[in-house]
Design a protein around this motif. Structure first.
Motif, PDB file in Angstrom:
ATOM      1  N   PRO A   1     -40.585  63.243  -3.439  1.00  0.00           N
ATOM      2  CA  PRO A   1     -41.894  63.378  -4.085  1.00  0.00           C
ATOM      3  C   PRO A   1     -42.045  62.538  -5.351  1.00  0.00           C
ATOM      4  O   PRO A   1     -43.165  62.166  -5.710  1.00  0.00           O
ATOM      5  CB  PRO A   1     -41.966  64.878  -4.395  1.00  0.00           C
ATOM      6  N   VAL A   2     -40.938  62.220  -6.019  1.00  0.00           N
ATOM      7  CA  VAL A   2     -41.017  61.359  -7.207  1.00  0.00           C
ATOM      8  C   VAL A   2     -41.203  59.903  -6.801  1.00  0.00           C
ATOM      9  O   VAL A   2     -42.085  59.207  -7.302  1.00  0.00           O
ATOM     10  CB  VAL A   2     -39.762  61.528  -8.094  1.00  0.00           C
ATOM     11  N   THR A   3     -40.377  59.414  -5.878  1.00  0.00           N
ATOM     12  CA  THR A   3     -40.486  57.997  -5.487  1.00  0.00           C
ATOM     13  C   THR A   3     -41.766  57.713  -4.704  1.00  0.00           C
ATOM     14  O   THR A   3     -42.201  56.564  -4.623  1.00  0.00           O
ATOM     15  CB  THR A   3     -39.266  57.555  -4.661  1.00  0.00           C
ATOM     16  N   GLN A   4     -42.366  58.758  -4.143  1.00  0.00           N
ATOM     17  CA  GLN A   4     -43.627  58.568  -3.428  1.00  0.00           C
ATOM     18  C   GLN A   4     -44.845  58.699  -4.342  1.00  0.00           C
ATOM     19  O   GLN A   4     -45.979  58.483  -3.900  1.00  0.00           O
ATOM     20  CB  GLN A   4     -43.717  59.601  -2.292  1.00  0.00           C
ATOM     21  N   SER A   5     -44.624  59.001  -5.600  1.00  0.00           N
ATOM     22  CA  SER A   5     -45.732  59.191  -6.534  1.00  0.00           C
ATOM     23  C   SER A   5     -46.326  57.856  -6.967  1.00  0.00           C
ATOM     24  O   SER A   5     -45.654  56.824  -6.965  1.00  0.00           O
ATOM     25  CB  SER A   5     -45.264  59.965  -7.767  1.00  0.00           C
ATOM     26  N   GLU A   6     -47.585  57.884  -7.353  1.00  0.00           N
ATOM     27  CA  GLU A   6     -48.245  56.667  -7.818  1.00  0.00           C
ATOM     28  C   GLU A   6     -47.622  56.160  -9.110  1.00  0.00           C
ATOM     29  O   GLU A   6     -47.555  54.955  -9.349  1.00  0.00           O
ATOM     30  CB  GLU A   6     -49.747  56.926  -8.016  1.00  0.00           C
ATOM     31  N   ASP A   7     -47.163  57.083  -9.961  1.00  0.00           N
ATOM     32  CA  ASP A   7     -46.517  56.672 -11.212  1.00  0.00           C
ATOM     33  C   ASP A   7     -45.275  55.845 -10.939  1.00  0.00           C
ATOM     34  O   ASP A   7     -45.028  54.821 -11.597  1.00  0.00           O
ATOM     35  CB  ASP A   7     -46.143  57.899 -12.053  1.00  0.00           C
ATOM     36  N   TYR A   8     -44.462  56.289  -9.961  1.00  0.00           N
ATOM     37  CA  TYR A   8     -43.256  55.527  -9.647  1.00  0.00           C
ATOM     38  C   TYR A   8     -43.603  54.179  -9.020  1.00  0.00           C
ATOM     39  O   TYR A   8     -43.004  53.155  -9.354  1.00  0.00           O
ATOM     40  CB  TYR A   8     -42.323  56.297  -8.708  1.00  0.00           C
ATOM     41  N   LYS A   9     -44.568  54.185  -8.133  1.00  0.00           N
ATOM     42  CA  LYS A   9     -44.936  52.948  -7.449  1.00  0.00           C
ATOM     43  C   LYS A   9     -45.477  51.892  -8.409  1.00  0.00           C
ATOM     44  O   LYS A   9     -45.495  50.696  -8.088  1.00  0.00           O
ATOM     45  CB  LYS A   9     -45.965  53.239  -6.352  1.00  0.00           C
ATOM     46  N   ALA A  10     -45.911  52.322  -9.593  1.00  0.00           N
ATOM     47  CA  ALA A  10     -46.432  51.380 -10.583  1.00  0.00           C
ATOM     48  C   ALA A  10     -45.350  50.882 -11.533  1.00  0.00           C
ATOM     49  O   ALA A  10     -45.607  49.984 -12.344  1.00  0.00           O
ATOM     50  CB  ALA A  10     -47.546  52.044 -11.393  1.00  0.00           C
ATOM     51  N   MET A  11     -44.132  51.429 -11.443  1.00  0.00           N
ATOM     52  CA  MET A  11     -43.063  51.038 -12.357  1.00  0.00           C
ATOM     53  C   MET A  11     -42.466  49.696 -11.978  1.00  0.00           C
ATOM     54  O   MET A  11     -42.253  49.407 -10.799  1.00  0.00           O
ATOM     55  CB  MET A  11     -41.944  52.092 -12.384  1.00  0.00           C
ATOM     56  N   GLN A  12     -42.197  48.865 -12.973  1.00  0.00           N
ATOM     57  CA  GLN A  12     -41.537  47.584 -12.750  1.00  0.00           C
ATOM     58  C   GLN A  12     -40.285  47.504 -13.630  1.00  0.00           C
ATOM     59  O   GLN A  12     -40.288  48.010 -14.748  1.00  0.00           O
ATOM     60  CB  GLN A  12     -42.495  46.421 -13.076  1.00  0.00           C
ATOM     61  N   PRO A  13     -39.209  46.878 -13.099  1.00  0.00           N
ATOM     62  CA  PRO A  13     -39.141  46.173 -11.816  1.00  0.00           C
ATOM     63  C   PRO A  13     -38.815  47.081 -10.637  1.00  0.00           C
ATOM     64  O   PRO A  13     -38.637  46.607  -9.520  1.00  0.00           O
ATOM     65  CB  PRO A  13     -38.010  45.172 -12.046  1.00  0.00           C
ATOM     66  N   ASN A  14     -38.731  48.399 -10.870  1.00  0.00           N
ATOM     67  CA  ASN A  14     -38.320  49.321  -9.814  1.00  0.00           C
ATOM     68  C   ASN A  14     -39.104  49.141  -8.525  1.00  0.00           C
ATOM     69  O   ASN A  14     -38.537  49.138  -7.428  1.00  0.00           O
ATOM     70  CB  ASN A  14     -38.464  50.763 -10.297  1.00  0.00           C
ATOM     71  N   ALA A  15     -40.434  49.001  -8.658  1.00  0.00           N
ATOM     72  CA  ALA A  15     -41.268  48.900  -7.468  1.00  0.00           C
ATOM     73  C   ALA A  15     -40.933  47.658  -6.648  1.00  0.00           C
ATOM     74  O   ALA A  15     -41.103  47.643  -5.425  1.00  0.00           O
ATOM     75  CB  ALA A  15     -42.744  48.884  -7.869  1.00  0.00           C
ATOM     76  N   THR A  16     -40.433  46.610  -7.322  1.00  0.00           N
ATOM     77  CA  THR A  16     -40.094  45.366  -6.618  1.00  0.00           C
ATOM     78  C   THR A  16     -38.854  45.535  -5.759  1.00  0.00           C
ATOM     79  O   THR A  16     -38.795  45.042  -4.638  1.00  0.00           O
ATOM     80  CB  THR A  16     -39.879  44.219  -7.628  1.00  0.00           C
ATOM     81  N   TYR A  17     -37.866  46.264  -6.282  1.00  0.00           N
ATOM     82  CA  TYR A  17     -36.614  46.367  -5.509  1.00  0.00           C
ATOM     83  C   TYR A  17     -36.444  47.688  -4.777  1.00  0.00           C
ATOM     84  O   TYR A  17     -35.492  47.851  -4.017  1.00  0.00           O
ATOM     85  CB  TYR A  17     -35.391  46.086  -6.392  1.00  0.00           C
ATOM     86  N   SER A  18     -37.347  48.643  -4.965  1.00  0.00           N
ATOM     87  CA  SER A  18     -37.153  49.955  -4.338  1.00  0.00           C
ATOM     88  C   SER A  18     -37.236  49.902  -2.818  1.00  0.00           C
ATOM     89  O   SER A  18     -36.729  50.805  -2.140  1.00  0.00           O
ATOM     90  CB  SER A  18     -38.165  50.966  -4.875  1.00  0.00           C
ATOM     91  N   SER A  19     -37.824  48.842  -2.273  1.00  0.00           N
ATOM     92  CA  SER A  19     -37.890  48.710  -0.810  1.00  0.00           C
ATOM     93  C   SER A  19     -36.503  48.591  -0.193  1.00  0.00           C
ATOM     94  O   SER A  19     -36.331  48.824   1.007  1.00  0.00           O
ATOM     95  CB  SER A  19     -38.727  47.481  -0.430  1.00  0.00           C
ATOM     96  N   LEU A  20     -35.505  48.246  -0.999  1.00  0.00           N
ATOM     97  CA  LEU A  20     -34.164  48.075  -0.447  1.00  0.00           C
ATOM     98  C   LEU A  20     -33.559  49.391   0.023  1.00  0.00           C
ATOM     99  O   LEU A  20     -32.523  49.391   0.700  1.00  0.00           O
ATOM    100  CB  LEU A  20     -33.243  47.396  -1.462  1.00  0.00           C
ATOM    101  N   THR A  21     -34.178  50.522  -0.322  1.00  0.00           N
ATOM    102  CA  THR A  21     -33.647  51.798   0.155  1.00  0.00           C
ATOM    103  C   THR A  21     -33.614  51.857   1.681  1.00  0.00           C
ATOM    104  O   THR A  21     -32.820  52.606   2.254  1.00  0.00           O
ATOM    105  CB  THR A  21     -34.471  52.987  -0.380  1.00  0.00           C
ATOM    106  N   ALA A  22     -34.450  51.060   2.325  1.00  0.00           N
ATOM    107  CA  ALA A  22     -34.428  51.017   3.789  1.00  0.00           C
ATOM    108  C   ALA A  22     -33.219  50.252   4.307  1.00  0.00           C
ATOM    109  O   ALA A  22     -32.904  50.309   5.501  1.00  0.00           O
ATOM    110  CB  ALA A  22     -35.707  50.362   4.311  1.00  0.00           C
ATOM    111  N   ASN A  23     -32.530  49.527   3.413  1.00  0.00           N
ATOM    112  CA  ASN A  23     -31.425  48.663   3.831  1.00  0.00           C
ATOM    113  C   ASN A  23     -30.116  49.016   3.132  1.00  0.00           C
ATOM    114  O   ASN A  23     -29.180  48.212   3.116  1.00  0.00           O
ATOM    115  CB  ASN A  23     -31.775  47.198   3.517  1.00  0.00           C
ATOM    116  N   MET A  24     -30.040  50.221   2.565  1.00  0.00           N
ATOM    117  CA  MET A  24     -28.845  50.587   1.802  1.00  0.00           C
ATOM    118  C   MET A  24     -27.671  50.904   2.717  1.00  0.00           C
ATOM    119  O   MET A  24     -27.841  51.477   3.789  1.00  0.00           O
ATOM    120  CB  MET A  24     -29.133  51.811   0.938  1.00  0.00           C
ATOM    121  N   ILE A  25     -26.480  50.532   2.252  1.00  0.00           N
ATOM    122  CA  ILE A  25     -25.250  50.953   2.922  1.00  0.00           C
ATOM    123  C   ILE A  25     -24.355  51.599   1.870  1.00  0.00           C
ATOM    124  O   ILE A  25     -24.310  51.171   0.722  1.00  0.00           O
ATOM    125  CB  ILE A  25     -24.542  49.788   3.647  1.00  0.00           C
ATOM    126  N   PHE A  26     -23.663  52.650   2.288  1.00  0.00           N
ATOM    127  CA  PHE A  26     -22.798  53.398   1.391  1.00  0.00           C
ATOM    128  C   PHE A  26     -21.336  53.176   1.775  1.00  0.00           C
ATOM    129  O   PHE A  26     -21.029  52.613   2.821  1.00  0.00           O
ATOM    130  CB  PHE A  26     -23.143  54.889   1.436  1.00  0.00           C
TER     131      PHE A  26
END
Length: 423
Positions: free
Chosen positions: A353-378
């Motif tokens: 719910p935090v990362t899906q919020s409009e406030d988070y989506k407006a944060m920089q540079p977080n919003a630029t690299y947050s798409s990498l969560t779809a490609n994370m490896i642990f």
């Protein structure tokens, strides 16, 4: 029905609304956070204490990161003197479960926190899970990213219309960008922590994963063609070093200094350095900069990440009271719901719910690299893995000479394969 199930959410509610008549619960907290994220965590703790004045108070201590922290947790839990709550790297959870130092997070615990496992990215939650049981509540993911100096790349004509570095989609393209920066007179096209193999594991493992490589397969390290994929990853990094496109024998502080001084146009580092950049720029001491997902050097995007999580130690011989556990769970739930501020430390909050919020989506540079969560490896799910673990140590021995041109990548892979499987 156990004590936690009997009290659960009702105990938390009683703590929060009972007011002065209820005894204040003190929650003993240990973390390993320093620097910019340490400052921000201290602020979150202060905010929590202010919001729960007279009800719950966090008594926080920051210990030394890495082996010292985890050794202290293990020895303290064994004699019943560990804290009530602690930060933990998800990569270390398999070893912690084997050592018996963590309590599981139960269904009743999730209800008491006002959270649900469905609020979390499956890969992040899986990193905190062993044999189907969740042992910690993820607070963030903290991947590595590519930092870049927008001013220098613009001068060299190497920014796209979107303001990103050119060549992020291929090995040839990114190498050409590095070479163009060198030709432009940039002393270090890219700064990397090439004197510390523990850190470089993150980059190398990312490049392995871009080839669908696995470090551990059915209990065997570098099985099948995975050794070749590791060799490919080492080779491209060694080639950049040999060509003068990447800094040589550079430790962590020097890597950051090369970038922030403007001597290096780009840097591979963790998102935890975002506060360093933000604070320097706010003080007027830094150029225009950005951070983006790692370039695709091989077949597809993939980026190494770990997760800071909150865990409850299994204190031997000491049973946590229902009231204490309720207070601990209130801390965990509150931190998750208020983790937007944690994103200012560069980390990607784990709570959906935090990362899906409009406030988070407006944060920089977080919003630029947050798409990498779809490609994370642990890290591989093994007690040998994780921050400051045996896998890191073995591979580090061979990464440093290989990346700095003193060892052949193929030879390094054979030595690594032998030593890892010997463990």
């Amino acid at each position: 029905m156990n004590a936690v199930s009997r009290f659960g959410a009702a105990a938390v509610a009683a703590l929060v609304v009972a007011g002065p008549a209820a005894a204040q619960e003190t929650v003993v907290w240990w973390d390993f956070l320093s620097g910019g994220d340490g400052v921000r965590m201290k602020q979150l703790i202060d905010d929590f204490n202010a919001a729960h004045d007279g009800q719950i108070a966090i008594d926080a201590t920051t210990l030394e990161w890495g082996t010292p922290f985890y050794s202290k947790v293990q020895t303290s839990a064994a004699v019943g003197e560990a804290p009530d709550i602690m930060t933990y790297h998800a990569s270390r959870i398999p070893l912690a479960v084997e050592q018996g130092v963590l309590q599981p997070i139960t269904e009743a615990d999730w209800q008491a926190m006002g959270l649900s496992p469905s609020d979390y990215d499956p890969a992040t939650l899986e990193a905190a899970t062993v044999d189907g049981q969740i042992y910690a509540v993820p607070f963030d993911t903290h991947p590595i990213v590519l930092y870049y100096n927008k001013d220098v790349l613009a001068e060299a004509g190497l920014l796209t219309e979107d303001g990103l570095p050119m060549g992020l989609d291929s090995r040839e393209g990114f190498t050409a960008t590095l070479q163009a920066l060198k030709d432009h007179g940039v002393a270090f096209p890219m700064a990397s922590v090439t004197a510390d193999g523990n850190f470089m594991f993150r980059t190398i493992y990312s490049l392995m994963a871009q080839q669908d490589g696995e470090l551990l397969t059915d209990g065997e390290f570098l099985a099948g063609d995975n050794g070749e994929k590791l060799q490919n990853a080492l080779s491209v990094l060694a080639e950049w070093t040999e060509a003068g496109l990447q800094s040589t024998y550079t430790d962590y502080p020097a890597t950051v200094a090369l970038f922030t001084s403007g001597e290096a146009a780009m840097m591979i580092n963790g998102v935890w350095e975002v506060p360093t950049m933000m604070d320097a720029q706010a003080a007027g001491n830094l150029f225009e900069w950005g951070a983006v997902e790692l370039p695709v050097i091989f077949d597809h995007p993939a980026t190494y990440a770990d997760s800071h999580a909150f865990a409850i130690p299994a204190n031997q011989g000491v049973e946590m009271s229902p009231e204490k556990r309720a207070a601990v769970l209130e801390v965990m739930g509150w931190m998750a719901k208020n983790s937007l501020f944690w994103a200012t430390a560069g980390h990607i909050p784990a709570y959906g719910p935090v990362t899906q919020s409009e406030d988070y989506k407006a944060m920089q540079p977080n919003a630029t690299y947050s798409s990498l969560t779809a490609n994370m490896i642990f890290d591989p799910k093994t007690p040998l893995a994780g921050v400051a673990g045996p896998i890191f140590d073995v591979m580090s021995t061979y990464f440093v000479p290989t990346l700095n041109g003193e060892m052949d990548p193929a030879e390094a892979v054979e030595e690594i394969r032998y030593e890892l499987n010997d463990m």
